[in-house]
Enzyme design. Structure first.
Site, PDB file in Angstrom:
ATOM      1  N   THR A  34      60.808  45.635  11.868  1.00  0.00           N
ATOM      2  CA  THR A  34      60.753  45.217  13.230  1.00  0.00           C
ATOM      3  C   THR A  34      62.068  46.274  13.518  1.00  0.00           C
ATOM      4  O   THR A  34      61.872  47.397  12.825  1.00  0.00           O
ATOM      5  CB  THR A  34      62.155  44.629  12.722  1.00  0.00           C
ATOM      6  OG1 THR A  34      62.118  43.015  12.553  1.00  0.00           O
ATOM      7  CG2 THR A  34      63.753  43.582  14.428  1.00  0.00           C
ATOM      8  N   GLY A  35      62.148  46.671  14.857  1.00  0.00           N
ATOM      9  CA  GLY A  35      62.545  47.912  15.778  1.00  0.00           C
ATOM     10  C   GLY A  35      61.172  48.943  16.470  1.00  0.00           C
ATOM     11  O   GLY A  35      60.359  48.218  16.922  1.00  0.00           O
ATOM     12  N   ASP A  87      57.176  49.770   8.472  1.00  0.00           N
ATOM     13  CA  ASP A  87      58.451  49.109   8.598  1.00  0.00           C
ATOM     14  C   ASP A  87      59.114  51.000   9.093  1.00  0.00           C
ATOM     15  O   ASP A  87      59.165  51.898   7.699  1.00  0.00           O
ATOM     16  CB  ASP A  87      59.803  48.014   8.139  1.00  0.00           C
ATOM     17  CG  ASP A  87      60.226  47.438   8.520  1.00  0.00           C
ATOM     18  OD1 ASP A  87      61.096  48.084   9.828  1.00  0.00           O
ATOM     19  OD2 ASP A  87      61.594  47.044   8.224  1.00  0.00           O
ATOM     20  N   ASP A  90      66.707  53.246   9.491  1.00  0.00           N
ATOM     21  CA  ASP A  90      68.619  53.818   9.637  1.00  0.00           C
ATOM     22  C   ASP A  90      68.428  55.674   8.717  1.00  0.00           C
ATOM     23  O   ASP A  90      69.199  55.917  10.307  1.00  0.00           O
ATOM     24  CB  ASP A  90      69.379  52.875   9.994  1.00  0.00           C
ATOM     25  CG  ASP A  90      68.688  51.740  11.162  1.00  0.00           C
ATOM     26  OD1 ASP A  90      68.742  51.709  11.790  1.00  0.00           O
ATOM     27  OD2 ASP A  90      68.572  50.401  10.141  1.00  0.00           O
ATOM     28  N   LYS A 100      68.792  50.027   6.573  1.00  0.00           N
ATOM     29  CA  LYS A 100      68.301  49.604   7.130  1.00  0.00           C
ATOM     30  C   LYS A 100      68.622  48.182   7.209  1.00  0.00           C
ATOM     31  O   LYS A 100      69.554  47.710   6.960  1.00  0.00           O
ATOM     32  CB  LYS A 100      66.788  48.657   6.507  1.00  0.00           C
ATOM     33  CG  LYS A 100      65.771  49.635   6.421  1.00  0.00           C
ATOM     34  CD  LYS A 100      64.720  49.199   5.479  1.00  0.00           C
ATOM     35  CE  LYS A 100      63.763  48.327   6.607  1.00  0.00           C
ATOM     36  NZ  LYS A 100      63.470  48.508   8.184  1.00  0.00           N
ATOM     37  N   GLY A 101      68.620  47.708   9.097  1.00  0.00           N
ATOM     38  CA  GLY A 101      69.251  46.789   9.671  1.00  0.00           C
ATOM     39  C   GLY A 101      70.142  46.492  10.734  1.00  0.00           C
ATOM     40  O   GLY A 101      70.553  45.758  10.968  1.00  0.00           O
ATOM     41  N   GLY A 102      70.144  47.729  11.297  1.00  0.00           N
ATOM     42  CA  GLY A 102      70.088  48.176  12.445  1.00  0.00           C
ATOM     43  C   GLY A 102      69.844  47.045  13.792  1.00  0.00           C
ATOM     44  O   GLY A 102      70.659  46.962  14.466  1.00  0.00           O
ATOM     45  N   GLY A 103      68.764  46.716  13.542  1.00  0.00           N
ATOM     46  CA  GLY A 103      68.009  45.493  14.044  1.00  0.00           C
ATOM     47  C   GLY A 103      68.548  44.751  13.941  1.00  0.00           C
ATOM     48  O   GLY A 103      68.631  43.130  14.744  1.00  0.00           O
ATOM     49  N   GLU A 109      63.301  40.658   6.063  1.00  0.00           N
ATOM     50  CA  GLU A 109      62.887  42.711   6.132  1.00  0.00           C
ATOM     51  C   GLU A 109      62.244  43.006   4.500  1.00  0.00           C
ATOM     52  O   GLU A 109      61.751  43.578   4.154  1.00  0.00           O
ATOM     53  CB  GLU A 109      63.437  43.932   7.006  1.00  0.00           C
ATOM     54  CG  GLU A 109      62.988  43.713   8.335  1.00  0.00           C
ATOM     55  CD  GLU A 109      63.893  44.889   9.368  1.00  0.00           C
ATOM     56  OE1 GLU A 109      63.448  45.336  10.132  1.00  0.00           O
ATOM     57  OE2 GLU A 109      65.015  45.102   8.387  1.00  0.00           O
TER      58      GLU A 109
END
Length: 227
Positions: A34-35, A87, A90, A100-103, A109
């Site tokens: 994602t992103g 993937d 960040d 990860k996980g900014g989105g 994920e």
């Protein structure tokens, strides 16, 4: 003229497609992250959708985009394994430990990554760091636990802020945490995972990628996990 960040993202997404096509057969499933960089990967993967069986998406947003490009999407429960997962990140440190996980899709994920035989991280050079922690660490928590988890994180040296107006695909909330001095991401990931109310944290250190593709002004650099 220097490449723009969008050009760097497209370059590394194209490199990831090349890697995936060398790995998969028509019977294989591809995991998709994602992103913004993952979105470009989806776009560039679409012309090759006959080279693999189907995909598993790490978010509803990615699932919608995959379907828009006519790429088959299945539920993870329908597949025993995923051949390769692609993937973004960040932050990436020299050990290929990630934030990860900014989105906000970190839980799904992490689940897709855990089910994958091979994990490729794609990013531009701005995401490379010597030490994780400048980017706030996203942590998915169940709603009733926001306050108690925030206090636990404070005792570990982190300052948690609720991501306002955001709910994950799983119906949970995100705390973005600053202030951590990350000397051992694996240890801190383990500690945070044990806090009651935490669903998932944005460290990808216990299950890092096997390969990171990082685009720069001088081309795409390949970083491999030292096991």
């Amino acid at each position: 003229m220097p490449k723009t960040q969008d050009e760097l993202k497209r370059e590394v997404a194209a490199a990831a497609v090349d890697h995936v096509l060398k790995m998969v057969s028509p019977q294989d499933t591809v995991g998709v992250g994602t992103g913004s960089t993952a979105n470009l990967f989806i776009e560039l993967l679409a012309p090759h959708k006959d080279k693999f069986r189907d995909t598993v998406a790490s978010s509803l947003r990615s699932e919608e985009l995959l379907k828009k490009f006519g790429i088959p999407v299945v539920d993870l429960n329908m597949r025993e394994t995923i051949k390769v997962y692609v993937d973004g990140a960040d932050e990436i440190n020299p050990n290929l430990h990630l934030i990860k996980g900014g989105g906000g899709a970190l839980l799904r994920e992490k689940i897709v990554a855990s089910a994958s035989e091979y994990f490729i991280c794609i990013a531009d050079e701005s995401k490379l760091v010597d030490k994780l922690g400048a980017f706030e660490l996203p942590i998915e928590v169940i709603p009733m636990a926001v306050a108690v988890v925030s206090r636990k994180l404070a005792s570990l040296g982190g300052e948690a802020h609720l991501r306002e107006g955001f709910t994950t695909d799983n119906g949970n909330l995100i705390l973005d945490v600053s202030g951590f001095s990350v000397s051992d991401a694996r240890e801190l990931e383990t500690t945070i995972n044990q806090i009651p109310g935490v669903v998932c944290c944005g460290f990808f250190a216990l299950r890092p990628p096997e390969l990171a593709l990082v685009s720069s002004q001088n081309g795409v650099q390949t970083l491999k996990l030292n096991k």
